[in-house]
Design an enzyme around this catalytic site. Structure first.
Site, PDB file in Angstrom:
ATOM      1  N   SER A   1       0.861  -1.174   0.000  1.00  0.00           N
ATOM      2  CA  SER A   1       0.000   0.000   0.000  1.00  0.00           C
ATOM      3  C   SER A   1       0.899   1.225   0.000  1.00  0.00           C
ATOM      4  CB  SER A   1      -0.897  -0.011   1.250  1.00  0.00           C
ATOM      5  OG  SER A   1      -1.678   1.154   1.309  1.00  0.00           O
ATOM      6  N   SER A   2       0.661   2.163  -0.912  1.00  0.00           N
ATOM      7  CA  SER A   2       1.550   3.309  -1.101  1.00  0.00           C
ATOM      8  C   SER A   2       1.495   4.276   0.080  1.00  0.00           C
ATOM      9  CB  SER A   2       1.182   4.065  -2.379  1.00  0.00           C
ATOM     10  OG  SER A   2       1.312   3.247  -3.511  1.00  0.00           O
TER      11      SER A   2
END
Length: 390
Positions: free
Chosen positions: A96-97
């Protein structure tokens, strides 16, 4: 996390903020990896934390709401029904960024109720969940190349009450079954704007993606729109941070040995210069340098400007001397300082732009240029020998 992002001016009031504030990340990401090895230690070591284990919860919550990137998959493994615990070797293959970057980009995307949204690169499903919250899940499609990632996202989005189309496939080919899309978002770097996605963009639509090269140092944000009459226009904005390259993306890096060499070696030559190195904030220049003289990587951990070319072993470092002069030391077949000054001069002559026009022709030709045309470069078509970038 939301309050911290607001203080850092990475999150403005609006529907994206409301969506992040309402999102229980521990439901969407009930398992995540935390790295236990040092940065250059091999083999790398991780622990898979699990929300169902009370002893993991405090550390997992800190990770999920830190705002940093969150690793969710190791070596392409199935994600559902994993056994928590240590892992060694291999690599993280999905994450997840960084929350601040995601929030800022989704705010720029301009999500609104009733829009049809294509999310390319599902990952943990954060972008898809925000799109469902803001736009309604009936118009949201999220695509990932890894079926394990898709399966996990589908189940966890459903646990939040969202049921978008969750598909597995090459996201750069889009998802024709639900066209056209009012908004398209790619959550990994691509070397050029995927033509298939532009054909799926609705009139008055907008698409955002990181345009990058094999160097991670100087990304560009591509903002592409289609007018009411169907004309596709774009701009490329030099940014400090961007998404990482997707599957199959060759990525240059400076090894620990090379970093040690370029920061301590006497080099092949040293010259004194009155030319000041370009500022870090001259991002339009650095973006142009990456395209005119590819293969360079910035060592951001060094005390002074230090750049290496890992493929040929060339490097350069610049240190302040006296009376406004600089000592430039270099080695290898490339004169990185000369390349840097060449691009800096052309960039300044073009008006020191931060944003460029991105031209996308119907025949697939793509080109970056200033408004006056004084500084420009082509974006080459992908080489078949290296496979598709996904």
């Amino acid at each position: 996390m939301v309050a911290r992002l607001e203080r850092e001016v990475a999150l403005a009031p609006g529907p994206v903020r409301d969506a992040l504030l309402a999102l229980p990340r521990e439901v969407l990401i009930p398992q995540a990896y935390v790295r236990r090895s040092a940065p250059d230690e091999t083999p790398r070591r991780w622990d898979l934390l699990d929300w169902s284990k009370p002893g993991d919860r405090d550390e997992l919550l800190r990770l999920l709401y830190s705002g940093e990137s969150v690793p969710i998959q190791h070596d392409g493994e199935p994600i559902l029904s994993r056994i928590p615990g240590p892992r060694s070797g291999g690599a993280i293959t999905a994450m997840s960024s960084v929350a601040g970057m995601t929030a800022d980009l989704l705010h720029q995307l301009g999500l609104g109720r009733g829009q049809r949204v294509l999310d390319v690169g599902t990952g943990a499903g954060v972008t898809a969940s925000v799109a469902c919250f803001v736009c309604g899940h009936d118009g949201v499609v999220t695509v990932d190349i890894d079926r394990h990632v898709s399966e996990a996202a589908r189940a966890r989005l459903a646990a939040l009450g969202y049921r978008p189309v969750v598909a597995t496939g090459d996201g750069t080919a889009g998802w024709p079954a639900q066209v056209p899309y009012d908004r398209i978002f790619i959550s990994f770097a691509v070397p050029r704007v995927p033509p298939a996605l532009m054909s799926q963009l609705a009139p008055n639509g907008r698409a955002l993606m990181t345009l990058g090269t094999s160097s991670p140092s100087w990304p560009g944000l591509a903002v592409v729109t289609r007018s009411e009459s169907g004309v596709v226009e774009g701009e490329l904005i030099a940014v400090e941070f961007g998404h990482r390259g997707g599957w199959g993306f060759d990525r240059l890096f400076l090894s620990r040995e090379f970093r040690d060499q370029i920061t301590t070696s006497p080099g092949d030559w040293t010259r004194r210069s009155r030319l000041e190195p370009p500022a870090d904030t001259a991002r339009g220049m650095w973006l142009a340098l990456d395209h005119f003289f590819p293969g360079l990587v910035r060592h951001f951990g060094a005390d002074h400007l230090t750049i290496g070319a890992p493929e040929c072993g060339s490097w350069m470092r610049v240190c302040p001397a006296d009376s406004g002069r600089w000592d430039v030391t270099g080695a290898g077949p490339r004169d990185v300082w000369a390349e840097l000054q060449d691009v800096a001069g052309r960039w300044q002559a073009a008006g020191s732009p931060h944003t460029y026009r991105l031209e996308i022709d119907a025949d697939g030709t793509q080109r970056v240029t200033t408004s006056c045309g004084a500084l420009s470069w082509p974006i080459p078509a992908p080489c078949r020998d290296h496979g598709d970038i996904r």
